[in-house]
Design a protein around this motif. Structure first.
Motif, PDB file in Angstrom:
ATOM      1  N   GLN A   1      30.381  58.387  31.489  1.00 47.52           N
ATOM      2  CA  GLN A   1      29.684  57.479  32.409  1.00 47.52           C
ATOM      3  C   GLN A   1      28.592  56.707  31.673  1.00 47.52           C
ATOM      4  O   GLN A   1      28.429  55.499  31.867  1.00 47.52           O
ATOM      5  CB  GLN A   1      29.064  58.268  33.579  1.00 47.52           C
ATOM      6  N   GLN A   2      27.855  57.402  30.807  1.00 47.30           N
ATOM      7  CA  GLN A   2      26.788  56.757  30.030  1.00 47.30           C
ATOM      8  C   GLN A   2      27.361  55.646  29.154  1.00 47.30           C
ATOM      9  O   GLN A   2      26.807  54.550  29.076  1.00 47.30           O
ATOM     10  CB  GLN A   2      26.079  57.809  29.169  1.00 47.30           C
ATOM     11  N   SER A   3      28.490  55.913  28.513  1.00 44.22           N
ATOM     12  CA  SER A   3      29.126  54.913  27.656  1.00 44.22           C
ATOM     13  C   SER A   3      29.643  53.741  28.493  1.00 44.22           C
ATOM     14  O   SER A   3      29.469  52.576  28.113  1.00 44.22           O
ATOM     15  CB  SER A   3      30.266  55.544  26.866  1.00 44.22           C
ATOM     16  N   TRP A   4      30.277  54.033  29.622  1.00 49.42           N
ATOM     17  CA  TRP A   4      30.792  52.977  30.503  1.00 49.42           C
ATOM     18  C   TRP A   4      29.655  52.057  30.931  1.00 49.42           C
ATOM     19  O   TRP A   4      29.770  50.830  30.863  1.00 49.42           O
ATOM     20  CB  TRP A   4      31.485  53.604  31.713  1.00 49.42           C
ATOM     21  N   ASP A   5      28.532  52.657  31.352  1.00 42.71           N
ATOM     22  CA  ASP A   5      27.378  51.867  31.794  1.00 42.71           C
ATOM     23  C   ASP A   5      26.764  51.086  30.632  1.00 42.71           C
ATOM     24  O   ASP A   5      26.392  49.922  30.803  1.00 42.71           O
ATOM     25  CB  ASP A   5      26.325  52.791  32.422  1.00 42.71           C
TER      26      ASP A   5
END
Length: 137
Positions: A126-130
């Motif tokens: 999720q951190q990478s996607w954001d």
């Protein structure tokens, strides 16, 4: 090679067929589980990029040099020895609570999903996607 000079481009090859052929069986099961997790986080369907990278979403980049192209926002490859996750915007410190893994530039290497904390992995994805939404190149 793609029209923009990239070797790794999005293809129309079927992800389920690709995953069904992954060996050993444990890697195939982990690949299917990881594909489902990345799809849930991204809200995007899995797409094959090149012969063996399963990616979710895409972005267009342009470097100061003039080189530009398209790439996947988050991705993984179920290689024979380990899973390779292509994630941006995460640090070594972010990965500490994950469990057994290795890091490389822009890559996270995991032998088995059973050896890591899936909640931490989901948070990293999720951190990478954001991050990629705010920093596409």
């Amino acid at each position: 090679m793609g029209k923009d000079g990239n070797k790794t481009i999005e293809t129309d090859n079927d992800v389920a067929t690709f995953l069904a052929a992954v060996e050993p069986p444990e890697r195939r099961e982990d690949g299917e589980r990881l594909a489902a997790l990345m799809q849930a986080v991204s809200g995007q369907p899995p797409r094959l990029w090149g012969p063996s990278i399963i990616g979710f979403g895409s972005y267009h980049y342009r470097y100061d040099s003039g080189r530009e192209g398209d790439a996947t926002r988050i991705a993984f490859s179920p290689r024979k020895a380990e899973l390779v996750l292509y994630l941006s915007g995460i640090s070594d410190e972010d990965c500490v609570p994950l469990g057994k893994h290795k890091r490389g530039k822009g890559c996270l290497y995991i032998k088995r999903l059973s050896g890591i904390d899936m909640g931490v992995l989901e948070a990293l994805i999720q951190q990478s996607w954001d991050y990629m939404a705010d920093n596409p190149a």
